[in-house]
Motif scaffolding. Structure first.
Motif, PDB file in Angstrom:
ATOM      1  N   GLN A  89       0.821  -1.208   0.000  1.00 15.19           N
ATOM      2  CA  GLN A  89       0.000   0.000   0.000  1.00 15.19           C
ATOM      3  C   GLN A  89       0.856   1.260   0.000  1.00 15.19           C
ATOM      4  O   GLN A  89       0.510   2.270  -0.628  1.00 15.19           O
ATOM      5  N   GLN A  90       1.982   1.197   0.692  1.00 13.11           N
ATOM      6  CA  GLN A  90       2.892   2.346   0.735  1.00 13.11           C
ATOM      7  C   GLN A  90       3.427   2.658  -0.659  1.00 13.11           C
ATOM      8  O   GLN A  90       3.618   3.829  -1.016  1.00 13.11           O
ATOM      9  N   SER A  91       3.670   1.631  -1.452  1.00 16.40           N
ATOM     10  CA  SER A  91       4.218   1.837  -2.799  1.00 16.40           C
ATOM     11  C   SER A  91       3.238   2.556  -3.717  1.00 16.40           C
ATOM     12  O   SER A  91       3.646   3.176  -4.707  1.00 16.40           O
ATOM     13  N   ASN A  92       1.950   2.478  -3.401  1.00 17.24           N
ATOM     14  CA  ASN A  92       0.947   3.145  -4.235  1.00 17.24           C
ATOM     15  C   ASN A  92       0.553   4.519  -3.712  1.00 17.24           C
ATOM     16  O   ASN A  92      -0.246   5.218  -4.365  1.00 17.24           O
ATOM     17  N   ARG A  93       1.093   4.911  -2.576  1.00 13.36           N
ATOM     18  CA  ARG A  93       0.636   6.145  -1.936  1.00 13.36           C
ATOM     19  C   ARG A  93       0.917   7.383  -2.787  1.00 13.36           C
ATOM     20  O   ARG A  93       0.057   8.263  -2.931  1.00 13.36           O
ATOM     21  N   LYS A  94       2.110   7.462  -3.388  1.00 11.89           N
ATOM     22  CA  LYS A  94       2.454   8.638  -4.187  1.00 11.89           C
ATOM     23  C   LYS A  94       1.528   8.768  -5.392  1.00 11.89           C
ATOM     24  O   LYS A  94       1.141   9.873  -5.780  1.00 11.89           O
ATOM     25  N   MET A  95       1.195   7.633  -5.991  1.00  7.42           N
ATOM     26  CA  MET A  95       0.303   7.659  -7.147  1.00  7.42           C
ATOM     27  C   MET A  95      -1.060   8.214  -6.770  1.00  7.42           C
ATOM     28  O   MET A  95      -1.626   9.057  -7.464  1.00  7.42           O
ATOM     29  N   TRP A  96      -1.588   7.764  -5.627  1.00  6.81           N
ATOM     30  CA  TRP A  96      -2.892   8.250  -5.187  1.00  6.81           C
ATOM     31  C   TRP A  96      -2.833   9.721  -4.788  1.00  6.81           C
ATOM     32  O   TRP A  96      -3.761  10.490  -5.081  1.00  6.81           O
ATOM     33  N   GLN A  97      -1.763  10.136  -4.138  1.00  2.00           N
ATOM     34  CA  GLN A  97      -1.620  11.546  -3.785  1.00  2.00           C
ATOM     35  C   GLN A  97      -1.603  12.419  -5.020  1.00  2.00           C
ATOM     36  O   GLN A  97      -2.192  13.510  -5.043  1.00  2.00           O
ATOM     37  N   SER A  98      -0.921  11.942  -6.069  1.00  2.00           N
ATOM     38  CA  SER A  98      -0.858  12.690  -7.318  1.00  2.00           C
ATOM     39  C   SER A  98      -2.238  12.808  -7.961  1.00  2.00           C
ATOM     40  O   SER A  98      -2.627  13.886  -8.436  1.00  2.00           O
ATOM     41  N   ARG A  99      -2.999  11.722  -7.974  1.00  2.00           N
ATOM     42  CA  ARG A  99      -4.337  11.745  -8.563  1.00  2.00           C
ATOM     43  C   ARG A  99      -5.270  12.683  -7.789  1.00  2.00           C
ATOM     44  O   ARG A  99      -6.029  13.450  -8.392  1.00  2.00           O
ATOM     45  N   ILE A 100      -5.205  12.629  -6.472  1.00  2.00           N
ATOM     46  CA  ILE A 100      -6.067  13.479  -5.651  1.00  2.00           C
ATOM     47  C   ILE A 100      -5.695  14.951  -5.834  1.00  2.00           C
ATOM     48  O   ILE A 100      -6.572  15.822  -5.974  1.00  2.00           O
ATOM     49  N   SER A 101      -4.397  15.252  -5.842  1.00  2.00           N
ATOM     50  CA  SER A 101      -3.948  16.647  -6.004  1.00  2.00           C
ATOM     51  C   SER A 101      -4.393  17.208  -7.347  1.00  2.00           C
ATOM     52  O   SER A 101      -4.851  18.352  -7.437  1.00  2.00           O
ATOM     53  N   LYS A 102      -4.246  16.408  -8.391  1.00  2.00           N
ATOM     54  CA  LYS A 102      -4.657  16.856  -9.722  1.00  2.00           C
ATOM     55  C   LYS A 102      -6.165  17.084  -9.778  1.00  2.00           C
ATOM     56  O   LYS A 102      -6.640  18.071 -10.364  1.00  2.00           O
ATOM     57  N   ALA A 103      -6.934  16.180  -9.174  1.00  2.00           N
ATOM     58  CA  ALA A 103      -8.391  16.323  -9.176  1.00  2.00           C
ATOM     59  C   ALA A 103      -8.816  17.587  -8.431  1.00  2.00           C
ATOM     60  O   ALA A 103      -9.712  18.317  -8.879  1.00  2.00           O
ATOM     61  N   LYS A 104      -8.171  17.873  -7.307  1.00  2.00           N
ATOM     62  CA  LYS A 104      -8.507  19.080  -6.544  1.00  2.00           C
ATOM     63  C   LYS A 104      -8.121  20.332  -7.321  1.00  2.00           C
ATOM     64  O   LYS A 104      -8.854  21.341  -7.302  1.00  2.00           O
TER      65      LYS A 104
END
Length: 312
Positions: A241-256
């Motif tokens: 799960q830690q390995s995917n955290r940056k990807m999810w942070q990037s998606r959320i930041s872009k969406a916001k």
């Protein structure tokens, strides 16, 4: 028994509401259930997870939470779920379960399946990446349509209002207690955990319900307590799960960021619509003056004399 649930992510053993409820209930009574993380909902009778497959070959798989609780009560383990509840407490538990299903669950569905920004950023991407193509397209469309049918056309404001009230009611009922019926967990605790944990842990660009939940510290503490005592993750799961955290942070930041840009564009468009352009104002003024001048000449308010020059 085997309990088939959706895979883990975002610090949870599974992000699916129903899967969390089944899993939490089985762990709270220390049931010897073998947990199977699966992304094959088509194996279930209703095409959904979770599913409980019983050892008895003639027994049908179980997908209903209440039926699963009844099975756990008859398994013969040392800890029997809901065994210490009085008749009045059982009635209150049933009433509260019904209340949450009608007031909190719709908001959870709306947050993950009807809110377009959350759906496109998180829900759709997560399920599509865990299901093979083209089945993922079919499943997502089916699941979303089912969620919209359950919402019954209720507007966003009404759904959130009911959910905010439900969260406040839960917070009041829990108070300073560890669980909702005292110091021992019940099936109600499993239900509530399933509703609240995804809201608290899954990052979302539209997070109004998350913000409201975070404003109830005893509910946040409840989720953390259940997670740490009954549903701790393995080191392997935490690393993945830690390995995917940056990807999810990037998606959320872009969406916001896209959300803020769209909001700014909309506000600018509304401001321009309220204030007509300068060119239109000038043309309107010139036209009005011309019409006034023609009217004045026609009515005689203004007389125009033409003098002819006499030749000598």
């Amino acid at each position: 028994m085997e309990l088939h649930i959706w895979p883990s992510d975002f610090g949870l053993p599974t992000i699916d509401v129903s899967s969390l409820q089944f899993l939490a209930c089985s762990k709270m009574c220390a049931s010897p259930v073998r947990v199977v993380q699966s992304a094959r909902p088509w194996r279930s009778p209703n095409g959904e997870l979770p599913m409980v497959a019983q050892i008895d070959g003639n027994a049908k798989p179980v997908t209903d939470f209440e039926k699963f609780v009844d099975i756990l009560k008859k398994c013969g383990q040392d800890v029997v779920i809901d065994a210490d509840l009085t008749t009045i407490e059982r009635a209150q538990l049933d009433a509260f379960s019904c209340y949450l299903h009608h007031n909190l669950y719709p908001a959870v569905l709306h947050t993950f399946w009807a809110d377009e920004l959350n759906y496109n950023t998180v829900t759709q991407y997560w399920y599509a990446s865990h299901l093979h193509f083209p089945y993922n397209l079919y499943y997502l469309e089916k699941r979303k349509k089912k969620a919209l049918r359950m919402l019954g056309g209720k507007n966003d404001t009404e759904i959130l209002k009911d959910a905010f009230m439900a969260l406040n009611t839960l917070s009041t009922k829990l108070g300073d207690n560890k669980f909702f019926c005292g110091n021992k967990p019940t099936s109600l605790d499993a239900l509530v955990f399933g509703y609240l944990a995804p809201l608290l842990r899954v990052p979302l660009p539209n997070d109004r319900l998350q913000v409201q939940l975070s404003a109830c510290p005893n509910l946040v503490r409840f989720v953390e307590t259940v997670s740490s005592i009954y549903l701790p993750l393995s080191e392997e799961e935490l690393k993945r799960q830690q390995s995917n955290r940056k990807m999810w942070q990037s998606r959320i930041s872009k969406a916001k960021a896209d959300k803020e840009a769209a909001k700014t564009t909309e506000e600018t468009s509304e401001a321009m619509a309220d204030e007509p352009p300068m060119r239109d104002a000038i043309l309107f003024t010139i036209g009005a003056l011309a019409l006034s001048l023609v009217f004045a000449i026609h009515t005689g308010l203004i007389q125009v004399s033409v003098e002819e020059e006499i030749a000598e």
